[in-house]
Scaffold this active site. Sequence first.
Site, short mmCIF file in Angstrom:
data_model
loop_
_atom_site.label_atom_id
_atom_site.label_comp_id
_atom_site.label_asym_id
_atom_site.label_seq_id
_atom_site.Cartn_x
_atom_site.Cartn_y
_atom_site.Cartn_z
N ASP A 83 3.32 -0.01 15.10
CA ASP A 83 2.80 0.27 13.21
C ASP A 83 4.40 2.01 12.97
O ASP A 83 4.10 3.01 14.39
CB ASP A 83 1.90 0.83 12.91
CG ASP A 83 2.09 1.32 11.24
OD1 ASP A 83 2.62 0.25 11.11
OD2 ASP A 83 0.31 1.96 10.80
N GLY A 193 -2.55 6.10 2.70
CA GLY A 193 -3.66 7.68 2.69
C GLY A 193 -4.41 7.32 1.08
O GLY A 193 -4.54 5.87 0.52
N ASN A 269 -0.84 -4.07 5.70
CA ASN A 269 -1.01 -2.88 6.88
C ASN A 269 -2.43 -2.29 5.22
O ASN A 269 -2.33 -1.68 4.04
CB ASN A 269 0.25 -2.07 6.53
CG ASN A 269 0.90 -2.50 7.45
OD1 ASN A 269 1.23 -3.88 7.38
ND2 ASN A 269 1.66 -1.65 7.84
N THR A 272 -6.33 2.74 5.30
CA THR A 272 -7.42 3.40 4.86
C THR A 272 -8.40 3.19 4.51
O THR A 272 -9.42 4.18 4.84
CB THR A 272 -6.78 4.57 3.74
OG1 THR A 272 -5.49 5.42 3.60
CG2 THR A 272 -7.19 5.29 2.86
P1 13P Z 1 -3.45 2.79 3.95
O1 13P Z 1 -3.20 3.72 4.23
O2 13P Z 1 -3.56 1.68 2.48
O3 13P Z 1 -4.18 2.39 4.82
O4 13P Z 1 -1.54 1.98 4.58
C1 13P Z 1 -2.04 1.79 5.98
C2 13P Z 1 -0.46 1.50 6.41
O5 13P Z 1 0.61 0.74 5.98
C3 13P Z 1 -0.24 1.86 7.88
O6 13P Z 1 1.11 1.24 8.08
O1 G3H Z 2 1.05 4.50 8.59
C1 G3H Z 2 0.28 4.84 8.74
C2 G3H Z 2 -1.25 4.13 9.27
O2 G3H Z 2 -2.08 4.82 8.48
C3 G3H Z 2 -1.70 5.27 10.47
O3 G3H Z 2 -1.56 6.37 10.39
O4 G3H Z 2 0.07 7.95 11.94
O5 G3H Z 2 -1.70 8.60 11.08
O6 G3H Z 2 -2.12 7.18 13.17
P1 G3H Z 2 -1.52 8.01 11.84
ZN ZN Z 3 2.58 2.10 7.13
#
Ligand code: 13P
Ligand code: G3H
Ligand code: ZN
Length: 338
Positions: A83, A193, A269, A272
Amino acid sequence: MPLIPMRVMLDHAAENGYGVGAFNVNNMEQIQAIMMAATETNSPVIVQASRGARSYSQDNYLRHLMLAAAELNPQIPMAMHQDHGNSPETCFSAIDQGFTSVMMDGSLEADGKTPASYEYNVDVTKQVVDKAHALGVTVEAEIGCLGGIEDGHGAGLSGDEAQEHLTDPEEAERFVKDTSCDALAVAIGTSHGAYKFTKKPTGDVLKMDLIADIHRRLPDTHLVMHGSSSVPRELLDIINQYGGDMKESYGVPVEAIQEGIKHGVRKINVDTDNRLAITGAIRKVFAEQPEKFDPRDYMKPARIAMAEVVKARMIAFGQAGWADKVPVVSLDEMAKRY
Ligand code: 13P
Ligand code: G3H
Ligand code: ZN
């Protein structure tokens, strides 16, 4: 079932009109929750790790967790995805660790904060596509910048500035031609978030019409919605009921995501919502049974709470019921197809 390239799963989703949730993993309980939900609903899964997750859990632990999930659930097709890779090097190191899919997020510079130029984005994405496709690995890219900031990643955009960085459909079309990426993350007003919208979002802040336009121009590119947690009121309430301090907030309604799926969104994705579910469950145990000190006493309900959220999303996105129908294609076979 071995890990498969994400492209295979998204192609199958496109052929059959469903979307696939991509859930973030940082530890054993999270991957167990995802696999519990996948087996209960017979769903193919995308498990993804951010850079933060890789450094928190360490690559070796994470790799073995993913391999354990694949070994224990041979009936579930799994893609293992990086990611928000911030640089080609991050993506290459993920490929070395056995990830079957990577995101080269060249919408931001390598600092993960500064909006990048179109040329920079094409350059880094192309570098990753060339190497990844030769190995059968899928590449997700991003054009436009998401709003907000989460754990250091993100440009921190809001208001007019965020609107200026929404995906331009014409640029998206050019970008896919210039890079040959498999999947494209688009900025349509969502942010990472818990604090996305101050009221239930309408079309002026959550631009679902952009998705339809981009899909018309790029019918063969799998669209990705980041920042797709729905931030359910019930999950905020549980946290606050047991001593937490979450402010009022609104996420992306599941119905909006379902609309997106009708217009080419194939990867959604979600991180959160799972964090909220875990936190609420742990707080509840701490508040109601303060004498407990065995981590299993609160990690087990946390795992169940996350599995419930993942299960609900798998059903809503339409991936439930498809696990045994996704074709098994190896990375080598996929490399020959590119
Ligand atoms: P959320 O914070 O909405 O769950 O999004 C997660 C995300 O896009 C991870 O790449
Ligand atoms: O990109 C956002 C995802 O919620 C991952 O978050 O970078 O805190 O692991 P993180
Ligand atoms: Zn993301």
